[in-house]
Structure formats: C-alpha cells, structure tokens
Write a protein that holds these residues in place. Structure first.
Motif, PDB file in Angstrom:
ATOM      1  N   PRO A  41      65.494 -27.860 -76.859  1.00 50.61           N
ATOM      2  CA  PRO A  41      64.144 -27.285 -77.646  1.00 50.61           C
ATOM      3  C   PRO A  41      64.234 -26.978 -79.130  1.00 50.61           C
ATOM      4  O   PRO A  41      65.305 -26.856 -79.572  1.00 50.61           O
ATOM      5  CB  PRO A  41      64.175 -25.974 -76.874  1.00 50.61           C
ATOM      6  CG  PRO A  41      64.729 -26.137 -75.794  1.00 50.61           C
ATOM      7  CD  PRO A  41      65.987 -27.016 -76.091  1.00 50.61           C
ATOM      8  N   ASP A  42      63.162 -27.004 -79.889  1.00 50.99           N
ATOM      9  CA  ASP A  42      63.087 -26.692 -81.320  1.00 50.99           C
ATOM     10  C   ASP A  42      62.859 -25.112 -81.116  1.00 50.99           C
ATOM     11  O   ASP A  42      61.893 -24.767 -81.473  1.00 50.99           O
ATOM     12  CB  ASP A  42      61.842 -27.530 -81.876  1.00 50.99           C
ATOM     13  CG  ASP A  42      61.653 -27.236 -83.229  1.00 50.99           C
ATOM     14  OD1 ASP A  42      62.512 -26.527 -83.957  1.00 50.99           O
ATOM     15  OD2 ASP A  42      60.896 -27.973 -83.807  1.00 50.99           O
ATOM     16  N   PHE A  43      64.048 -24.505 -81.411  1.00 52.06           N
ATOM     17  CA  PHE A  43      63.874 -22.971 -81.377  1.00 52.06           C
ATOM     18  C   PHE A  43      63.594 -22.446 -82.870  1.00 52.06           C
ATOM     19  O   PHE A  43      63.031 -21.492 -82.857  1.00 52.06           O
ATOM     20  CB  PHE A  43      65.389 -22.277 -81.222  1.00 52.06           C
ATOM     21  CG  PHE A  43      65.578 -22.441 -79.522  1.00 52.06           C
ATOM     22  CD1 PHE A  43      64.741 -21.952 -78.668  1.00 52.06           C
ATOM     23  CD2 PHE A  43      66.718 -23.277 -79.090  1.00 52.06           C
ATOM     24  CE1 PHE A  43      65.191 -22.184 -77.188  1.00 52.06           C
ATOM     25  CE2 PHE A  43      67.037 -23.275 -77.642  1.00 52.06           C
ATOM     26  CZ  PHE A  43      66.261 -22.670 -76.690  1.00 52.06           C
ATOM     27  N   ASP A  44      63.881 -23.415 -83.997  1.00 50.43           N
ATOM     28  CA  ASP A  44      63.392 -22.897 -85.285  1.00 50.43           C
ATOM     29  C   ASP A  44      61.926 -22.846 -85.286  1.00 50.43           C
ATOM     30  O   ASP A  44      61.296 -21.635 -85.841  1.00 50.43           O
ATOM     31  CB  ASP A  44      63.969 -24.060 -86.255  1.00 50.43           C
ATOM     32  CG  ASP A  44      63.457 -23.547 -87.514  1.00 50.43           C
ATOM     33  OD1 ASP A  44      64.221 -22.571 -88.014  1.00 50.43           O
ATOM     34  OD2 ASP A  44      62.874 -24.227 -88.353  1.00 50.43           O
ATOM     35  N   THR A  45      61.301 -24.016 -84.820  1.00 52.13           N
ATOM     36  CA  THR A  45      59.467 -23.742 -84.692  1.00 52.13           C
ATOM     37  C   THR A  45      59.173 -22.687 -83.893  1.00 52.13           C
ATOM     38  O   THR A  45      58.438 -21.571 -84.266  1.00 52.13           O
ATOM     39  CB  THR A  45      58.851 -25.177 -84.258  1.00 52.13           C
ATOM     40  OG1 THR A  45      59.420 -25.849 -85.075  1.00 52.13           O
ATOM     41  CG2 THR A  45      57.490 -24.800 -83.935  1.00 52.13           C
TER      42      THR A  45
END
Length: 346
Positions: A41-45
C-alpha cells in the motif's frame, strides 16, 4: 450550503490534489517475493490524506475524517488496476455514477460532454455523493465499492474512524459492523466484503484495554465465514487536536424515502459549485491548487496485528474479487498481480 456539505466541498479538492500528485499512483502495488506476490500500500499518500481533516479542523460529524480513509481505499483499488469509473468514490466529480452513463457521455460530441457531466449531480439519482446499496433487510450507505449495471456489486468496503471517545463509542461501531456485514453478505454473497477501521494511537496509550478489545474483535470479525472476507486496522498518530466528536450514532439503516431523495445530493452540488469558480467552469489542475500546510501524521504499524494489516486486507479483497469473476473481467488487475515488480534486495 450545509456545514457537512461545506466541509466536504473544501476537502475534496485537497484530496484530489494529493491523489493526483501521489508518487506511487501509477506504480504496480504488487511486489515480488515469497511464494506469492504481496501488496504494498501507498502509506505516504494515506498519511497526507489523513492530515487534511486536521488542517481543515473538520469535525467528525462533517464526515471528512472518515472520508479520508474512503478516498485512500478507492485510490488503492485503482492502483491495483480496477476500472476507475467502477470504483466509487471516483477520483472526479460526480463521485458515484455508473460507468455506462459515463461511456454514453464520452460517446457524444466533445462540445456536448461537459454540459452533460455538469447536469449529472442534478439528474435525480443518476449521480450522487454516496452509494446506497440494498442488503437483505435494509438499505446501507457503503463507503467504497465497485459495481456496474451488468455485474451488480462486486466489492463492498465499509469504513469507520474514531479519534476520541473510544470507551463510549467503540462498542457501537463494532455492533454496527456486525449488522452491516450480515445485511450485505446475505444479499451479495459473491461480492468481496471488507471492513477498515481507523483509530487514533491515543486509544492505545490512554485506553489500552479498550484498544486491545477492539483489535481482538476485528480479528474475529474477519474470520466469520458469512461476514467480512477481511478486516483491517489503521492507527494514525498525530499531535494536533482530534476532530470534534459527534455524539450521535452513524447512519446505518436508511429510510425508504432516501431512495427517492438522497440528502447527499446537496453535497454533490456544493462540490460542483466550488469547481464552477474556475475559469470556463473547469476544474483547475491539481498542481495549481494551493495545499495548506498539513500536520504531520504517522502510522503505528507496530500496533496492528498481521491479520489486520492493510497489505493483507487488499490482498484478500482482490483475491476474492478476481476469484469470483471470469478471466474476461478485470484484465488490468489480473495483469498487475501476475507481473509483480521487483524491489531492491528481491
């Protein structure tokens, strides 16, 4: 303009800009390694989206704190290769509209397309700001889903978020989730059914017993054969003040009149009115929007059991979705999963 609609109208352009500028937006989320590819998953976003309600000082009652999770889940499903028009909420307004309606509009002469799109929020149910799905016994507003006229609902995800009042409201949220799961699963047994819960890290530090109890219930809820296929837990941590708590219960059962008159249409119109301020009535490019300074939000992955990890959640949801459809459906999603990317050290 209602307070709820106003808050969401302010939040949507910020959410859209963050998603449009996401570095990993077009990167295959499947990563090679082990006997099967894993989902990254794109946790930064996600952390940026979770910061938007804090920057806007949006109360829980506005729906914006929970909407941040909805936007991220829908963004991840699009990253995984699912049809962007079939995943709701969509990345553009209107957020909820059947993809065949959009195909029809796109088949029209270019000069006619924008006027038709502008009319959708006022079309009396063809498009709206939220999706109401009929379960076995009652209508339920579903936060994130994928559906079309041909297939019916194929993926249904409910989300909840708590930033305060954990002891007072946690039991109610879990009780609602059990009812929602049974209601939807009994009518849509082949749909991938998921539940994502976000709870502020202060629940762990200030009400540890309540946090542990809730985590255990989520694990058990994800094991029920006739309920959710997967459950997930997000634990954001931040220093800013929590969104003002809404003492009332979430809307679970919709009245029959809601089928004819969707109150969320007001929100859709609020959003459309905001975009009308742009030149020629078009939405400005995301890079042109001025994002406020966002508070710093991190995620406490160490507090999330493996069985509730977002990575596992998307792996299970996508597996169920693809297993319950033919190889002629969701070709892009199948291609991405079959060709995972290599990362350093793989």
């Amino acid at each position: 303009m209602t307070q709820k609609g106003s808050a969401k109208a302010q939040a949507w352009p910020l959410f859209d800009a963050l998603v449009a500028d996401a570095v990993l937006r077009d990167v295959n989320p499947w990563v090679a390694g082990g006997p099967a590819p894993s989902y990254a998953p794109d946790f930064d976003t996600l952390t940026k989206l979770l910061a938007v309600p804090l920057a806007l000082d949006a109360a829980s009652q506005s729906g914006v704190p929970a909407l941040a999770i909805d936007v991220w889940v829908a963004y991840e499903l699009r990253r995984a290769g699912l049809d962007p028009d079939a995943v709701w909420p969509r990345a553009q307004s209107p957020r909820v509209v059947d993809r065949d309606v959009l195909k029809f509009i796109r088949s029209m002469p270019v000069k006619d397309q924008q006027p038709l799109l502008d009319r959708l929020p006022k079309s009396g149910g063809v498009a709206s700001a939220s999706a109401n799905i009929l379960g076995k016994n009652y209508l339920k507003q579903v936060d994130v889903l994928m559906t079309s006229w041909q297939t019916g609902p194929e993926l249904l995800i409910s989300t909840k978020r708590m930033d305060s009042s954990f002891g007072k409201n946690a039991a109610n949220r879990v009780e609602e989730s059990y009812g929602d799961a049974k209601n939807l699963a009994l009518r849509h047994p082949l749909a991938a059914l998921g539940f994502m819960f976000g709870i502020r890290s202060t629940a762990y530090t200030s009400e540890r017993a309540q946090f542990d109890w809730l985590t255990d219930l989520l694990v058990k809820l994800g094991r029920e054969e006739d309920a959710y296929d997967a459950c997930s837990l997000l634990v954001p941590e931040y220093d800013a003040a929590a969104p003002a708590d809404d003492p009332g219960p979430d809307d679970v059962i919709l009245d029959p009149d809601d089928v004819e008159l969707d109150a969320d249409d007001v929100e859709a119109n609020d959003e459309a009115a905001l975009f009308d301020l742009a030149e020629f009535g078009t939405e400005p490019e995301p890079a042109a929007r001025k994002l406020p300074t966002l508070p710093r939000v991190t995620l406490r992955h160490d507090l999330v059991p493996d069985e509730l990890s977002p990575a596992r959640f998307f792996e299970v949801m996508l597996r169920v979705l693809l297993d319950n459809s033919t190889v002629a459906h969701h070709k892009r999603a199948r291609e991405l999963r079959s060709n995972p990317r290599l990362v350093s050290g793989s």
